[in-house]
Every structure is written in structure tokens, then in C-alpha cells.
Design a protein around this motif. Structure first.
Motif, PDB file in Angstrom:
ATOM      1  N   HIS A   1       8.675  -4.603  15.073  1.00  0.00           N
ATOM      2  CA  HIS A   1       8.052  -3.350  14.485  1.00  0.00           C
ATOM      3  C   HIS A   1       8.648  -2.755  15.193  1.00  0.00           C
ATOM      4  CE1 HIS A   1       6.226  -5.439  10.540  1.00  0.00           C
ATOM      5  NE2 HIS A   1       6.947  -4.412  10.048  1.00  0.00           N
TER       6      HIS A   1
ATOM      7  N   GLU B   1      12.613  -1.411   8.150  1.00  0.00           N
ATOM      8  CA  GLU B   1      11.500  -0.954   8.834  1.00  0.00           C
ATOM      9  C   GLU B   1      11.782   0.296   8.324  1.00  0.00           C
ATOM     10  OE1 GLU B   1       9.312  -2.549   9.079  1.00  0.00           O
ATOM     11  OE2 GLU B   1      10.704  -4.316   9.191  1.00  0.00           O
TER      12      GLU B   1
ATOM     13  N   HIS C   1       3.191  -0.020   3.759  1.00  0.00           N
ATOM     14  CA  HIS C   1       4.444  -0.451   4.617  1.00  0.00           C
ATOM     15  C   HIS C   1       4.851  -2.079   4.518  1.00  0.00           C
ATOM     16  CE1 HIS C   1       7.439  -1.064   8.052  1.00  0.00           C
ATOM     17  NE2 HIS C   1       6.801  -1.948   7.446  1.00  0.00           N
ATOM     18  N   GLU C   2       4.098  -2.737   3.757  1.00  0.00           N
ATOM     19  CA  GLU C   2       4.926  -3.850   3.168  1.00  0.00           C
ATOM     20  C   GLU C   2       4.965  -3.764   2.373  1.00  0.00           C
ATOM     21  OE1 GLU C   2       5.154  -6.045   4.958  1.00  0.00           O
ATOM     22  OE2 GLU C   2       4.465  -4.627   7.057  1.00  0.00           O
TER      23      GLU C   2
ATOM     24  N   HIS D   1       8.674  -2.842   1.225  1.00  0.00           N
ATOM     25  CA  HIS D   1       9.387  -3.739   1.368  1.00  0.00           C
ATOM     26  C   HIS D   1       9.742  -5.142   0.105  1.00  0.00           C
ATOM     27  CE1 HIS D   1       9.799  -3.679   5.937  1.00  0.00           C
ATOM     28  NE2 HIS D   1       8.785  -4.343   6.440  1.00  0.00           N
TER      29      HIS D   1
HETATM   30 ZN   LIG Z   1       7.851  -4.009   7.941  1.00  0.00          ZN
END
Ligand SMILES: [Zn+2]
Lengths: 400, 371
Positions: free
Chosen positions: A327, A279, A224-225, A228
Motif C-alpha cells: 500500500h 488502493e 479498506h479491505e 476491495h
Molecule cells: Zn489495499
């Protein structure tokens, strides 16, 4: 001939002279009052534009001026003066023009904040040299270390290098990910969390590492990061916030004494909106990446549940510090991940051991003790070819 | 006259009695008459102007904003009357447009620079700080020159050296005193601004000593300090009570409640302080022997600020015109001028005809920089 009452000032003193003003032979304005006798050619005069009910001013060539109440005759005397503001004045008095203006303003506001600001920021982000983003990331990291109570990690070296290997495996052959790095920090004040800083740095807290039950949950969070990072969310978010503040401050500047609240509230709301958008993008990226690396996306749901359980252990709802508060909308995200996990299970039946609900005893007969548990799932999927649809057993109830 | 921040002053000590002019013995002195400022603007009327001008500004990508600014100023000036005669705003849109372009470029550069390099941002901030006293004088000259009443313009007599002392050099003792000199510096600055204004032959004079700015600020500081101290005590007490017997951190809402309470207290104090400083400045200002009288009430101002903020937020900004009109109305209703004459005898400055005024307008820098 109609004459208008006016107040005459000679521009040399503040004395008021009451005069009568009338038009003579269409080219001359005649002023008559006690001690005042002037005939002025119209082409030497300037008139102030009409505005609401305020008094009109006629300037004479020598600096003297006439102040008179608004009257339709005045614009007839000076038909060619101030064409632009005359048109604006007509709009201001026209109900339809006012209604159209409201629509224009509200629509532009919405377009500006929903599309304009993101578009401008993303264009700028794409233009900026990489060093700028890297420098920004270093500044943010320095400030976090100094002010947010981030301390050096207390994880042992073995654990750290194990996680670094997993991170390297995740980002392998991601375009432009060569310089992405993973840092460990002990952050008692922040709790279990992971952060993506501008320029490729991902921070994971010791608290998160020790909270999870399986390293594949950490994979899910790191993916997930990395999402980003790959989409430069931190930089883009920074730019968007800057624009919102500049725009809101420009408006608040017109309302001289309105408080900072007038700037802060919309900035806060819009930041929430922008970050939710980022997100979902990062989530989608994480689910895709996990599946490509042969890890079930359902681990993402598992990680979310672990965090959720931690939060409710703290005896609080969604607004606690930590990963979940930055989140939001955990439910929907878990459902998305579960759905991706089911799809993964169908596409890769051979990787059944990578599922979070893999039961070594029931599926492979590797039992530690004699008891075997029955899997229970309250979700049913119907699949036609590769298209799966989730059927909620009690969907009809929820609809009510 | 809506942007009275230049003159802002508040409450504190009651105004000293106006000085008695030395009239020739044979002339019967005229009685002192109180002339009230009136504001006749209306929210619905200004809304139409505001929304149409805003829409045109948007459709012209900001170019029209200078015309919008002139129309707005003219609306507020033209609706403000003294002795039945309205004020006039005479500026033309083009110089304002130029000034706005410069201001927007500077401000955007400043904000964006801060995201990438603290050094760059500091450099820009320093540049603006070095230029600020000069810009301030230019801005005051611009506003004064294009403000007019009874056919005479106001003037601001430039004194750049003094401006650099009061708005730049004085920051050194201010820093050295850890801010304790702030009220005194503020007083010196207001004095500078008031003292350099002229209306025809009439000179503005600021009668308060800078030390008179201390009482309002000391009260405000004490109240804020007491408020934060009390808030922190309650906060600590609440945390101890809520987390008694458990090791978990305190719930999030109590932190928020604390922050909101601190800001609310700050807001309240600022409203009272604004009223006090505005009253002090106006009540200490005389122009050619005539005195202002300002009777702003902190509580009333607080109510207007607070309700305006709520109205603006719930209407997504559409009620901004009502908010501006309400504030202008209240300010005008609290302001009056005490005079013994009928204002008919004020002359333009000797040797300063219209042409001399125009000569002061030195092309490029006759711009209104709205920083
Ligand atoms: Zn995030």
C-alpha cells in the motif's frame, strides 16, 4: 526493350541457369540462356510481392522459377498482382507512413494497457458466476496457508469475537456483503497486514491486531479491505495480470531469444499501476464507510501512522514486507484521511469523542491526573459553509 | 533461418572430421570448400517493415498479423544467402492466420483457466501435451515445405509414431530419473528433427550420439549449482553480518540482491548453453555428405542477448527490429557449409514433382500452429 538478368531454376534440380528476361509484345515473358528458351504467357506466371531489397521470384506454371534482383520493370510487367502487399510495401518505404505507424503503435500500446486491459478484465469479472470467484478465493487461501507461513491465530476467543462484531457492524447493510467473512491468522513472516481474497474473505494477521492502540484503527483497516471486496478488486487484478502476461508473451514470442525479463518488467510495472488505482478506490470507500458508521475517518490516518512507525522501527524504508509495501504512497493517503477526518469533525460536532485526537481531559474534563496538555495542531482549515480548504502554514516553503 | 531453435545446438566437442566420400578412383576429388552463410538485413530497413506491419495488425485487430508474419519471414529468409543464392519463404498468409487463431484461443483458454480451476488448466495442458508431438510434426512439415533454396523445397518426412516416442513417451524415463536423462532426451529429439529433413534427394543426417549432449548440460548444471551455492553462502554471511546483535529481520535489499544475482547467473549460463547446443547440433549435421560448421561464442551471444534485452526495455519495444537483425547477423556469420560440389547436381526426389508435393498439403491441417 530492356532485359533483366535472372537466375533460372527448373524446379527439378538445383542447377542454376543464367538467363536474360524480357517482355515480348506485352503478353509474353521471354527467357533466353544457355540451353533455355522459353516464352511464357504473363497470365500463367506469379510474382512474389516486393519487399525491401530482397530478390523477386517469378513462378512458372510448371514449377520452374526465376530469381531476379528487384527492379521497377517487374511490377510494370505484373500490374495487377498482389495489390494488398504492393500497398503495404509503399507504406514501408514512406517516411510519413512509418512515422504514423510509430504513433499508432505507441498510442495503441498505451490505450491497451491503461484502458483496454482494465476494461476487458472488468467486463469479464462482471460476467463470471459468483462461484468462480469463491473457488478462486478458496484456492488462494489454501496456497497462502501452505506456502506463505500462515498459522492459526493465537488470539483468544474473546478478542476474536469482539473483532468479528466490529466487522459485522462495518458490513451491515452493505449490498452483497452477507457472505463476507473475517479470518484471523498468525503470520510471523508477513507481519502486520490485512488481505482481501477473491470472494469476500478478509484476513487480518495477529501481528496487526496487537500492533494497533485502538480498535477503531482496525475498523479503518477492515473498511479498506471491505472496499476491495465490494469492488471485487482481487478478481479484477488477477484478470488484468493474466491479460498483461498474455499480451507481453505474444510480443516476446516474436523476439525468440529475448529473456523472460522482457515479459516480467512491464508486467511488474503495470501491476503496480493497477494496484495503486485499486488502493485509492478502497481508501475512498473506507473513509466514506467510517464516516457513515460514525467513526472519524481520521482513524484511517492513525492506523497508517501506526504502521509507518512500526516500519521505521524495523529500521527500513518503504520496501519492508507488510501492509505498507503493498500500500504505497503513505503520505498522500494519510493526508487524504486527515482531510476527511476534519470534514467529519465539522459535519458531526456531536461525535467529537470519535476523533483520534479526542482528549478526554481537555474536552470533557475527565482527567486521570492533573496535567492537561494543550492540543497543538500545525494545520489550519478555513471553512466557508461546508467547503473546507486546508491551509498549510508553510506551503510557500514547500512549493520551493 | 532466423528461427534456428529447431536446429539449435551448441559448443562442446570439436566437430569430428568430415567423412571422406568414396569417389571413383579415376576422378580427382574436388577440394573441400567452405561456403559461409551471409545475412544482409539491416536494422533500419527491418524497422520500417516491422512497425508498419505492426500498425496494420493493430488497426485490423490482428487479422493482418498473418501477412506480417509472411513479410517478416520473407525478409529474414531473403536476406540469408548461401553461395550467393537467397533462401525463400513461400508460405501463404491464410493458413498461418488459421493456425494463429487456434493458438491464441488455446493459450488464452489455458491462462484464464488457471485462474479459476487448476483441474481445468491441467486438462487443457494435458490435451496440448497429448497433441504436441503431432502438432510438432505438422509444424516442421509446414516450415520445411515452404522453405526453398535454388528452386527446390525442403521436406520433413512425417513419422508420428517416432514423434510420440521422442516427445511424449521419453518423458517417463526423464521423470523417473529426476531429470538426469534430460540431455539424452534432448539429443534424441534433435536427432529426430534433423534426420527427417530432406532437400531434394539429399538426406539430412544427425551424426552426434545423444550422449554427446551431456558435457554442455553437465557444465551448465554444475555452474548454476556452484553459483547458487556460493550465492546462498554469501547471502547467509551478509545477513549474519548486517543483523549481528539485533533481532530484526534482514533488510529487504539483500533478499533482492540475492534473487537478482541468481537470475543473472542463470541468464549467463543459458547464453553459453544455447551457443554450445547450437554448435553441437549444426556441427553434427550433414546433408548428402556436406557438413555444417557453427562457431557461436557463448560470451558474444551473452552480450547480444543482454544488450538486446536492455535495448528493448529502454525503448519500450521499439528497438525489437534491431535486436532481431543483430541476432540473425551473428548467427549467420558463425555458420558455414563445407562441401566438395557446386550444389548444381541435386535433384528433386524421384517421382515427386510439384504436383506430388501439393498433394501432401491436406487442406485443413496445412496450418502453422505457433505454440
Ligand atoms: Zn489495499
Amino acid at each position: 526493350m530492356t532485359s533483366l538478368a535472372a537466375r533460372y531454376f527448373d524446379g527439378q534440380s538445383s542447377r542454376v541457369h543464367d538467363v536474360a528476361v524480357e517482355l515480348l509484345d506485352n503478353r509474353t515473358l521471354r527467357l533466353r540462356g544457355a540451353g533455355i528458351e522459353r516464352d511464357e504467357p504473363l497470365e500463367h506466371l506469379r510474382v512474389s510481392p516486393r519487399l525491401a531489397r530482397i530478390a523477386r521470384t517469378i513462378e512458372l506454371a510448371d514449377g520452374a522459377r526465376l530469381l531476379l534482383d528487384d527492379h521497377p520493370l517487374i511490377d510494370q510487367w505484373f500490374p495487377l498482382h498482389n495489390p494488398l502487399q504492393r500497398w503495404v510495401d509503399r507504406l514501408e518505404r514512406h517516411a510519413h507512413a512509418v512515422a504514423a505507424s510509430i504513433v499508432v503503435c505507441v498510442l495503441s500500446g498505451a490505450v491497451l494497457f491503461y484502458w483496454g486491459v482494465p476494461w476487458m478484465s472488468d467486463r469479464i469479472a462482471a460476467q463470471l458466476p459468483e462461484q468462480v470467484e469463491t473457488r478462486l478465493g478458496e484456492e488462494v487461501l489454501a496456497q497462502l496457508d501452505r506456502f506463505a507461513g500462515l498459522a492459526p491465530s493465537s488470539l483468544d476467543m474473546e478478542r476474536q469475537s469482539g473483532l468479528l462484531e466490529r466487522f459485522a457492524a462495518l458490513k451491515a447493510d452493505m449490498p452483497g456483503a452477507e457472505n463476507h467473512r473475517l479470518l484471523f491468522r498468525n503470520a510471523a513472516g508477513i507481519g502486520p497486514n490485512a488481505l482481501a481474497l477473491p470472494g469476500g474473505t478478509v484476513i487480518i494477521t495477529d501481528q496487526l491486531v496487537s500492533l494497533v492502540n485502538d480498535d477503531r484503527e482496525i475498523d479503518a483497516v477492515l473498511a479498506h479491505e471491505l472496499g476491495h471486496q465490494q469492488q471485487h478488486h482481487a478478481l479484477r487484478q488477477t484478470l488484468r495480470s493474466s491479460f498483461v502476461i498474455v499480451i507481453a508473451a505474444m510480443f516476446a514470442g516474436d523476439v525468440s531469444s529475448a529473456s523472460a525479463v522482457v515479459v516480467a518488467v512491464p508486467t511488474f510495472l503495470l501491476q503496480g499501476h493497477y494496484s495503486r488505482e485499486f488502493e485509492s478506490e478502497a481508501d475512498a470507500f473506507a473513509l466514506r464507510t467510517l464516516a457513515e458508521r460514525g467513526i472519524s475517518p481520521a482513524w484511517f490516518a492513525q492506523a497508517m501512522r501506526t504502521l509507518e512507525a512500526f516500519v521505521s522501527d524495523q529500521g527500513e524504508s518503504d520496501d519492508s514486507p507488510g501492509y505498507l509495501s503493498s500500500h504505497p504512497q503513505t503520505r498522500e493517503r494519510i493526508d487524504e484521511a486527515e482531510f476527511a477526518g476534519e470534514k467529519f469533525a465539522i459535519e458531526h460536532p456531536e461525535l467529537y469523542r470519535e476523533r483520534p485526537d479526542y482528549d478526554a481531559c481537555a474536552e470533557d474534563g475527565i482527567c486521570e491526573d492533573a496535567e492537561s496538555e494543550e492540543m497543538d495542531s500545525d494545520e489550519v482549515y478555513e471553512c466557508v459553509d461546508d467547503d473546507c480548504e486546508r491551509v498549510e502554514p508553510d506551503a510557500s516553503l514547500e512549493l520551493q | 533461418m532466423t528461427e534456428s531453435d529447431d536446429f539449435s545446438l551448441p559448443l562442446a566437442a570439436p566437430p569430428p572430421p568430415p567423412p571422406v566420400p568414396h569417389w571413383p578412383a579415376r576422378v580427382q576429388p574436388m577440394p573441400l570448400v567452405e561456403h559461409e552463410f551471409e545475412f544482409s538485413g539491416r536494422g533500419d530497413e527491418y524497422f520500417r517493415i516491422w512497425i508498419v506491419n505492426l500498425a496494420l495488425t493493430i488497426l485490423s485487430l490482428g487479422i493482418f498479423s498473418a501477412w506480417a508474419k509472411v513479410r517478416t519471414e520473407r525478409y529474414f529468409y531473403g536476406n540469408t544467402k548461401l553461395v550467393g543464392v537467397p533462401f525463400e519463404y513461400l508460405a501463404k498468409p491464410l493458413p498461418i492466420l488459421l493456425g494463429r487463431i487456434i493458438a491464441v484461443v488455446l493459450f488464452s483458454a489455458y491462462v484464464l483457466a488457471g485462474q479459476f480451476s487448476i483441474g481445468l488448466q491441467l486438462g487443457l495442458a494435458l490435451l496440448v501435451a497429448v497433441l504436441a508431438p503431432w502438432l510438432l510434426v505438422r509444424g516442421l512439415m509446414f516450415r520445411a515445405r515452404y522453405s526453398s533454396w535454388r528452386g527446390l523445397s525442403f521436406r520433413f518426412v512425417p513419422d508420428y509414431g517416432e514423434s510420440y516416442i521422442r516427445f511424449f513417451v521419453l518423458f517417463l524415463p526423464l521423470l523417473a530419473s529426476f531429470g538426469l536423462l534430460y540431455p539424452w532426451v534432448k539429443g534424441k529429439q534433435k536427432e529426430f528433427i534433423v534426420d527427417h529433413h530432406r532437400y531434394g534427394t539429399q538426406v539430412f543426417r544427425f551424426l552426434a550420439r545423444p550422449g554427446q549432449f551431456y558435457p554442455p548440460y553437465l557444465i551448465a548444471w554444475s555452474v548454476i549449482f556452484a553459483w547458487m551455492f556460493g550465492g546462498a553462502m554469501l547471502f547467509g554471511f551478509g545477513v549474519a553480518l548486517l543483523s549481528a546483535g539485533s533481532t530484526s529481520p534482514p533488510p529487504q535489499w539483500i533478499i533482492w540482491a540475492f534473487v537478482v544475482a541468481i537470475y543473472a547467473g542463470y541468464f549467463v549460463v543459458l547464453a553459453f548453453l544455447a551457443a554450445a547446443i547450437a554448435n553441437l547440433v549444426y556441427n553434427s549435421t550433414e546433408v548428402g555428405g556436406r557438413r555444417f560448421q557453427s562457431r557461436l561464442k557463448g560470451g558474444r551471444l551473452l552480450w547480444i542477448y543482454a544488450s538486446n534485452t536492455v535495448l528493448i526495455l529502454v525503448s519500450a519495444g521499439l528497438l525489437i527490429p534491431w535486436a532481431m537483425v543483430r541476432l540473425a547477423q551473428y548467427r549467420a556469420s558463425c555458420l558455414s557449409l563445407l562441401a566438395r560440389d557446386d550444389f548444381n547436381g541435386i535433384e528433386v526426389r524421384q517421382g515427386q514433382g510439384i504436383d506430388a508435393i501439393a498433394a501432401e498439403v491436406d487442406g485443413l491441417f496445412d496450418i502453422d500452429i505457433g505454440l
